[in-house]
Write an enzyme that holds these catalytic residues in place. Sequence first.
Site, mmCIF file in Angstrom:
data_model
loop_
_atom_site.group_PDB
_atom_site.id
_atom_site.type_symbol
_atom_site.label_atom_id
_atom_site.label_comp_id
_atom_site.label_asym_id
_atom_site.label_seq_id
_atom_site.Cartn_x
_atom_site.Cartn_y
_atom_site.Cartn_z
ATOM 1 N N HIS A 420 0.866 -1.180 0.000
ATOM 2 C CA HIS A 420 0.000 0.000 0.000
ATOM 3 C C HIS A 420 0.902 1.230 0.000
ATOM 4 C CE1 HIS A 420 -3.296 -2.605 2.044
ATOM 5 N NE2 HIS A 420 -3.366 -2.686 0.734
ATOM 6 N N GLU A 423 1.270 3.979 2.843
ATOM 7 C CA GLU A 423 1.643 3.563 4.200
ATOM 8 C C GLU A 423 3.168 3.561 4.315
ATOM 9 O OE1 GLU A 423 -0.381 -0.140 4.642
ATOM 10 O OE2 GLU A 423 -2.368 0.781 4.520
ATOM 11 N N HIS A 516 2.836 -2.713 7.126
ATOM 12 C CA HIS A 516 1.740 -1.841 6.714
ATOM 13 C C HIS A 516 1.627 -0.652 7.672
ATOM 14 C CE1 HIS A 516 -0.598 -4.381 3.717
ATOM 15 N NE2 HIS A 516 0.385 -5.182 4.105
ATOM 16 N N GLU A 588 1.009 -3.969 11.406
ATOM 17 C CA GLU A 588 0.323 -2.681 11.281
ATOM 18 C C GLU A 588 0.964 -1.680 12.235
ATOM 19 O OE1 GLU A 588 -2.038 -1.890 9.232
ATOM 20 O OE2 GLU A 588 -2.900 -3.792 8.528
#
Length: 859
Positions: A420, A423, A516, A588
């Site tokens: 992504h 990010e 991420h 994350e």
Amino acid sequence: MYHHLQYYGYFKAQRGSLPNSATHQHVWKNNPRYLLSGSFGEREDVIPDPLQKEKLLWPTCLCSAVHRQLEAVSRGIRRPSRPENSNCFPGDSLMLGSSLLKSRQLLHDEFGEVNPCLREPRDLFAAFSSSGPLQAPRWPIECEVIKENLHHIEWVPPQPEYFYQPTGNEKLPEIVGEEKGTVVYQLDSVPTEGSYFTSSRVGGKRGIIRELAVTLQGPEDNTLLFESRFESGNLQKAVRVDTYEYELTLRTDLYTNKHTQWFYFRVQNTRKDATYRFTIVNLLKPKSLYTIGMKPLMYSQLDASTHNIGWRREGNEIRYYKNNRDDGRQLFYCLTWTIQFPHDQDTCFFAHFYPYTYTDLQCYLLSVANNPVQSQFCKLRTLCRSLAGNTVYLLTITNPARTPQEAAAKKAVVLSARVHPGESNGSWIMKGFLDFILSNSPDAQLLRDIFIFKVVPMLNPDGVIVGNYRCSLAGRDLNRHYKTILKESFPCIWYTRNMIKRLLEEREVLLYCDFHGHSRKNNIFLYGCNSNDRKYWLHERVFPLMLSKNAPDKFSFHSCNFKVQKCKEGTGRVVMWRMGILNSYTMESTFGGSTLGHKRDTHFTTEDLKSLGYHVCDTLLDFCDPDRTKFMQCLAELKELLQQEIHKKFNELGQDMDLEGSWSDISLSDIESSTSGSDSSLSDGLPLHLLNIAHEVNQKKKMCKKKKKKPLQTRKQRNEQYQKNNLMRELKLTEDVPERAGFASTLRKQPTFFRNSENASSSTMRNDKPRLNELRGRDKGTSLDPSKMASLILTKNKERMQTEKPGFIVSCSPKRSTNPSQEPVPDMKPNWSRNRYPATRRGRATMTVYPSLHIYTYP
């Protein structure tokens, strides 16, 4: 070039002696893998659509003129001329028995027939060129790009940057738009809705780059000058609605009409004593970290050049709220903040998070390639080319093995980031990991001795370059397409999965982790997958628990989740888990900061994220320590935590439960809630350019069923049918599957809340149970039976387990490494024993058991 012509088997060819070849023209002209930046001059700098093969159109071919073109290239002519005869077809004869063709690179098609297309030589783009210039980023040809090279210094604020505390008096400006305001910046050269990526070139759009900012009327004109036509920038429009107030519209991800979250733009002509207000008007997420104290980032070029001050958190009157203008189709949200610039006539930047561009990565890799020590154990290769022709790099990091058996015994660790593009947190964690693993720290040397690290530092370079938040140039979320069969549409994902698949055939992959960023939760945490195999029950949670103890002020185990949802079946962690990697994770990291320990209520800096890269390495050593004490302690603690969670769930439902039975048969997926990551369902499915073709395929399929046509016979028709079948398979892979029943429904169907062990085992087999060799060095006699462990814990800790968090056995041992510059030591470190591998390479334990693998002395 002559060497590679030899590789292809043309080294004995004479003028006019080659037979008519059916080699595809796009091998030399249309395929980005065969073009280096600027190697064929300006005209050849444009890369046509590499997706043509999926459009069911057979390309034109090179015929009798191919040898003259190859000879011209070997003599140094820049660009091959167009073939004299472009009307040949795949059916043309190819003299395979000719002694002139020495290559063994001819590909075979799916029907076993020879497809006259040559494989790319592995050495052509294998090595990272440390002597030549960096490959310039390639942009879609419709994107305007300014010629300035931007660079931001790295800097750590001397004081913690605390979250914004709302006063209750923040203004919610009403959005007025350009009807009542003045447009001062408008980016028109962006794809319209319904378009798709066609071609790319260095520098993007041809011609003179227009001046989009308004023209100042004199030195007293205080209008801000905006710009975003640089790497990772994405400002679409700026409207001046008052003297010092601006409404900003972000550009959506290219070839989509959604995903506005990341922002990065530049302003000039600032005034020091004025209070400016910026309002971004088209954000799409209803929840954001800006509602709980996150501040935007600002960078002043004057501060950077004179005071060595970099990115810092700034802003007041920060509010995140619903847009009052409703177009009837899409609901938007606004972010507003006020700012006072530090200098007059300054150049400042604003960003959602610390930018890390494709050029930043290339500069870092170039420094590694030029380092005489690091280049010995870090090999840089090209994994593939992206849709736009940008290089996707693969790093192989390991110390050379002394024997083939030692090389074969090494386990692998696979890490990746930036699938992504918005990010950028993932790149900073990756940078911290690379900084440490490439250092001369004893722990880093030890890790390189016992592991092979496969690292893909930037999976989606095209998205990073153009400033997308979530998608690639296919207009799709790549982290939903790890099961794809469309190699040409999703090359970065396809080649990554294929690389890992080959790696699994050679050795055990101990851990896979994709880095991420998260826009709605603070701290750093992992998403994993539940193992239904009782032999490895709760084992996938040990690494996250250890990491939370090694980085207690940054990593939150409470925020981790191990539920495998149907909507996440195409993600990297789930696909790799189903391929056999038990410890498969998505890491994350928040865009905001920490709510833990001494960093509570403060924003993360780049050093905080880089330190987590070190903690990943530190935890790997704890996780693989031959002394399994720490591992078993974590496993026991996880079972206590699970019991607490089960009691909590039953108390919420008003039911009692006796945990004296075989409670390890409980479905953990029913206990956990769904992950709260970004919803990319609107970015699933086929790439944009194939949507119409897929519709036509469906229509033709229906017609064939009605007419009951016979199977197609000609070769061209068989090839077309094969590609149509690929499209149909891809459509099936992207179909939505209903979610499983939740926890409450499970209780209604199964009042005892237990699963029969035989049913659970058979279900595991049906669902492609992950395979994992037993960790080497583990004492076979220490494997725990979950039911016995449950009874033991219940008798000793029945009253304590709901109120007191279990801890580790306390022991005092020194840290392995004494070099403080290489290892950021956290304030709170678990006091577990440090009986791991010896810190010296010569004294490490010898490995006596070797698996039956393909042997490489140096991978």
